[in-house]
Design a protein around this motif. Structure first.
Motif, PDB file in Angstrom:
ATOM      1  N   GLU A 181      48.081  86.498  35.175  1.00 34.95           N
ATOM      2  CA  GLU A 181      47.887  88.095  34.775  1.00 34.95           C
ATOM      3  C   GLU A 181      47.774  89.010  36.779  1.00 34.95           C
ATOM      4  N   ARG A 210      45.511  93.428  29.043  1.00 37.38           N
ATOM      5  CA  ARG A 210      45.138  92.665  29.091  1.00 37.38           C
ATOM      6  C   ARG A 210      45.356  93.160  27.194  1.00 37.38           C
ATOM      7  N   SER A 252      46.142  90.570  39.774  1.00 40.12           N
ATOM      8  CA  SER A 252      44.795  90.499  40.393  1.00 40.12           C
ATOM      9  C   SER A 252      43.806  92.509  40.543  1.00 40.12           C
ATOM     10  N   PRO A 256      40.825  87.544  29.931  1.00 37.02           N
ATOM     11  CA  PRO A 256      42.534  87.373  29.950  1.00 37.02           C
ATOM     12  C   PRO A 256      43.487  86.296  29.974  1.00 37.02           C
TER      13      PRO A 256
END
Length: 351
Positions: free
Chosen positions: A276, A251, A278, A272
């Motif tokens: 993206e 990030r 997990s 976030p």
């Protein structure tokens, strides 16, 4: 294939101090030498907690005094942010200090806030790198610099400390003419595979190949240097924390490409982004976890991408320094010997 330890020197937690981060970096590099790594890289970034190191050449200078074998280098000198006349002299000096152990990473830079803060037009960064590269090559190979360009004008001057050659060259950048120039000089081209599986990194490698072909270069001219995020642990809870640290790092890295990165003071926020990965995906697919699993994923990278150089980053987790050092030691004792036995498959180069 060379395997090097990458040192970003991020401030992953507000309670970490720059002094602690830098001391741990020195410990990691000394341990990497003892474990049999080939080299160590030091990043350059400015004005955020993403890195507390604005001068990788200073880190090279310090580590040259406490190591004896490792090749050391900046990954990379963001050349448009520096006057090349100073860089060429410092590189010559570092070659003398280190016993010719320097690797030279150059890059255009990609963070708008750095260029804005320095008052340097980001749109000119490729041209500035090209001219700076001319000056560095001239000074290191001939011992003199005299240059008249659009961005730099240098009257004829001798360089007192010069090795007679450019150190092994690595380039971080995407401009085709820069890629072609680096390849013609026998240099290596960096890509950041990051958390991706090998198949997902193929388009990046193929983009480099396309640029070289457009310049009339053969596929064999590509010397690929791959940056990868790695963490070895047998502890499931620690593996999850490493995955959480990796996501935070991804990030942060992405947000630094924004005109104004989101930060509190110098400390970066974890924002976030759409699409993206997990935590569960990272635990399954990223090279974090037991040594055997990490080795399998890196072997997959090796056979798919055919790198000639790996730059491995292990400091993204936010875990305490002793745990990061333990991961590095586990990698060196359990993974590194397996990687040394990998055999290249040149036929995979062209896809």
């Amino acid at each position: 294939m060379d395997i090097a330890l990458f040192n970003l020197m991020s401030q992953n937690r507000p309670d970490e101090t720059p002094a602690e981060i830098l001391r741990t970096t020195v410990e990691k590099v000394m341990l990497a030498e003892a474990l049999g790594f080939d080299g160590a890289w030091f990043a350059e970034h400015h004005f955020t907690s993403h890195s507390v190191c604005p001068s990788p050449l200073m880190m090279v200078s310090h580590l040259a005094g406490v190591t004896t074998r490792l090749r050391l280098g900046p990954a990379v000198v963001v050349l448009p942010l520096h006057h090349p006349l100073r860089v060429v002299q410092e590189v010559g000096m570092l070659q003398a200090l280190s016993g010719n152990r320097l690797m030279l990473g150059l890059g255009t830079g990609h963070q708008p806030h750095e260029f804005r803060t320095y008052g340097i037009p980001m749109a000119e960064r490729t041209a500035m790198l090209e001219e700076g590269w001319d000056i560095i090559t001239q000074g290191l190979t001939t011992g003199r610099v005299g240059y008249a360009g659009q961005h730099y004008a240098v009257p004829d001057a001798p360089i007192a400390a010069f090795p007679g050659a450019v150190p092994p060259l690595f380039l971080a950048g995407g401009e085709p003419r820069l890629l072609q120039r680096a390849a013609r000089a026998g240099g290596s081209l960096f890509i950041s595979q990051g958390h991706r599986r090998a198949a997902a990194a193929l388009p990046m490698r193929d983009k480099l190949l396309a640029a070289l072909r457009a310049g009339g270069l053969p596929d064999s001219a590509l010397r690929l240097a791959v940056q990868r995020y790695v963490f070895v642990t047998e502890d499931p809870a620690e593996m999850r924390r490493a995955a959480e640290g990796m996501l935070r790092f991804i990030r942060t890295t992405l947000s630094l490409r924004e005109e104004e990165p989101q930060r509190d003071g110098a400390f970066m926020r974890s924002i976030p982004f759409e699409g993206e990965p997990s935590i569960e995906w990272l635990m399954e697919n990223a090279p974090i976890g037991p040594a055997r699993r990490v080795a399998e994923l890196l072997a997959e990278d090796f056979h798919t991408l055919s790198p000639s150089h790996w730059s491995l980053y292990m400091g993204f987790t936010g875990l305490p320094a002793p745990r990061v050092l333990a991961s590095l030691e586990a990698f060196g004792t359990e993974v590194l010997p397996l990687l040394r036995r990998l055999s290249p498959e040149p036929a995979r180069l062209a896809s």
